[in-house]
Enzyme design. Structure first.
Site, PDB file in Angstrom:
ATOM      1  N   GLU A  70      84.036 -66.008  -4.129  1.00  0.00           N
ATOM      2  CA  GLU A  70      82.699 -65.767  -3.602  1.00  0.00           C
ATOM      3  C   GLU A  70      82.431 -66.735  -2.456  1.00  0.00           C
ATOM      4  OE1 GLU A  70      79.879 -66.008  -6.790  1.00  0.00           O
ATOM      5  OE2 GLU A  70      80.771 -64.334  -7.889  1.00  0.00           O
ATOM      6  N   CYS A 119      78.942 -71.174   2.951  1.00  0.00           N
ATOM      7  CA  CYS A 119      79.548 -71.926   1.852  1.00  0.00           C
ATOM      8  C   CYS A 119      80.834 -71.209   1.455  1.00  0.00           C
ATOM      9  CB  CYS A 119      78.566 -71.986   0.688  1.00  0.00           C
ATOM     10  SG  CYS A 119      79.187 -72.860  -0.755  1.00  0.00           S
ATOM     11  N   CYS A 161      88.275 -72.963 -10.984  1.00  0.00           N
ATOM     12  CA  CYS A 161      88.138 -74.414 -10.855  1.00  0.00           C
ATOM     13  C   CYS A 161      88.710 -75.074 -12.109  1.00  0.00           C
ATOM     14  CB  CYS A 161      86.664 -74.790 -10.682  1.00  0.00           C
ATOM     15  SG  CYS A 161      86.388 -76.528 -10.252  1.00  0.00           S
ATOM     16  N   CYS A 207      82.888 -79.248 -14.802  1.00  0.00           N
ATOM     17  CA  CYS A 207      81.621 -79.965 -14.763  1.00  0.00           C
ATOM     18  C   CYS A 207      80.628 -79.218 -15.647  1.00  0.00           C
ATOM     19  CB  CYS A 207      81.107 -80.075 -13.329  1.00  0.00           C
ATOM     20  SG  CYS A 207      82.210 -81.040 -12.261  1.00  0.00           S
ATOM     21  N   CYS A 217      77.898 -76.796 -14.192  1.00  0.00           N
ATOM     22  CA  CYS A 217      78.301 -75.893 -13.113  1.00  0.00           C
ATOM     23  C   CYS A 217      78.873 -74.597 -13.669  1.00  0.00           C
ATOM     24  CB  CYS A 217      79.333 -76.590 -12.225  1.00  0.00           C
ATOM     25  SG  CYS A 217      79.912 -75.586 -10.855  1.00  0.00           S
ATOM     26  N   CYS A 257      73.610 -73.333  -5.521  1.00  0.00           N
ATOM     27  CA  CYS A 257      74.585 -74.374  -5.842  1.00  0.00           C
ATOM     28  C   CYS A 257      74.893 -74.388  -7.336  1.00  0.00           C
ATOM     29  CB  CYS A 257      74.022 -75.724  -5.395  1.00  0.00           C
ATOM     30  SG  CYS A 257      75.136 -77.099  -5.674  1.00  0.00           S
TER      31      CYS A 257
END
Length: 409
Positions: free
Chosen positions: A123, A136, A143, A147, A150, A382
């Site tokens: 994305e 972005c 990933c 975190c 996230c 974010c």
């Protein structure tokens, strides 16, 4: 928004092709050296390589050409050779969403890299503002950092994106926004009315940890800042890291980009929980790498990102600790209201508390802007990115488990 008035008729280039299972490589996103090697492989004389690379570079990145026949200053026989051996395909847009605030999110499928690769999906998000257009971009599919606040971190790492796949995200965005001279923008595009560029800033804050894919991020940045192509300023490119300490210095030396640190806590026990990579590279080591970042100055400050989590890291004591922690580092502190996602255990801090937190930082002499949440309604803000395919697969697994459970009963 209204379109800018045109002083001359605008000639539209043919539409850019989408990625497919085509075995031919796409030239879009290739660094100069790779493009030169590709032309050598076609048997072009060495004395022509530099000129031909410059021609292709201009057509791909300045004019946004979608097919070789549009390259009118390239010899016809070479155009035919290029078309038989390569393409100008972009990643396929699987889904496009437009937020109420104008933010656009694209789910992109990359070209297949082999019979076992169905095409990875990532994305990227475009955020329009009056004085800039920020894209972005993602550097990995998934990933590894996990975190806890996230959404992207809940998706397993599939693979790194190569340099061409990173650059291709910018090309797709410019295609969709009509960001090329002499081309009409698509219906519904965001069109700046002040003569500014559509995509003027790049942030490596999408899916993945950029410094776990440092080699390709370095190469992609070289393409983005090339003065004969996309011409982006190094100061308008920001690479955000959760703290891969050994790669921070080499990033500054190789690219000269701006640096952002996902900090989110002022002491190791809490950061160990929020950003688990802290167990390997604790805060003291991370901040020393920041102090040593090449080119660091008041004109090239490091941005420290701090997500505001209610009752977790948002006390005024934490604000004072943050100021003390960053003392001596030219810095800006971005306060990020937590963006909720399905299944999270965190809540966003109250707005009044965020403002009080900001005042403590500002009074200590630091800029402390509160980042206005953008694209929340399309999960583009974010920490909310996670590929649509992964979400659909998760839903499918859940449905299957429910069906199996019903069958067992």
């Amino acid at each position: 928004m209204s379109l800018p008035s045109a002083t001359a008729p605008q000639a539209a280039l043919p539409p850019a092709p989408r990625a497919s299972a085509d075995s031919r490589p796409s030239l879009v996103g290739m660094p100069r050296a790779a493009l030169a090697d590709f032309l050598r492989g076609l048997g072009l004389p060495e004395k022509e390589i530099r000129m031909r690379v410059a021609q292709l570079w201009h057509w791909i990145y300045v004019r946004g050409a979608g097919e070789f026949d549009a390259m009118t200053n390239v010899a016809k026989h070479l155009r035919a050779t290029l078309a038989s051996a390569s393409t100008l395909a972009r990643p396929e847009i699987v889904r496009e969403q437009v937020s109420a605030d104008g933010t656009r999110k694209w789910v992109l499928r990359m070209p297949s890299k082999g019979p076992l690769d169905r095409g990875a999906e990532v994305e990227c998000v475009y955020i329009p503002e009056r004085d800039r257009g920020t894209l972005c971009v993602s550097s990995q599919v998934g990933c590894t950092l996990n975190c806890s606040f996230c959404h992207t971190g809940t998706q397993k790492l599939v693979r790194n994106l190569d340099a061409a796949e990173i650059v291709a995200q910018i090309v797709v965005a410019r295609d969709r926004l009509g960001d090329y001279p002499g081309r009409l923008p698509p219906e519904g595009a965001f069109v700046p009315d002040d003569g500014g560029r559509f995509v003027s800033n790049i942030v490596f804050m999408g899916m993945g940890e950029p410094l776990y894919n440092a080699e390709n991020v370095h190469a992609a940045t070289g393409v983005l800042t090339d003065p004969e192509g996309l011409q982006l300023s190094k100061r308008r490119i920001t690479v955000s890291t959760s703290g891969i300490v050994p790669e921070i210095g080499p990033l500054g030396a190789a690219t000269g980009t701006m640096l952002a640190i996902s900090l989110h806590a002022t002491h190791d026990p809490l950061r160990d929980e929020l950003v688990p990579i802290n167990r390997k590279y604790p805060i003291a080591e991370l901040l020393q790498a920041c102090r040593d970042y090449p080119g660091l100055s008041n004109a090239r400050r490091i941005t420290f990102e701090y997500v505001m989590l209610k009752g977790v890291n948002d006390s005024l004591a934490e604000a004072r600790a943050l100021v003390k922690l960053l003392r001596g580092i030219p810095a800006k502190i971005n306060l990020i209201p937590f963006n909720p996602w399905p299944g999270t255990r965190y809540e966003c801090s109250d707005w009044s508390q965020i403002e009080r937190f900001s005042e403590v930082i500002f009074d200590a002499g630091y800029a402390s802007p509160i980042r206005t949440p953008r694209g929340r309604d399309i999960l583009a803000a974010c920490g909310q990115l996670k590929s649509e395919t992964e979400k659909l697969r998760a839903r499918a697994r859940l449905m299957l488990e429910e069906q199996l459970a019903l069958g067992a009963d």
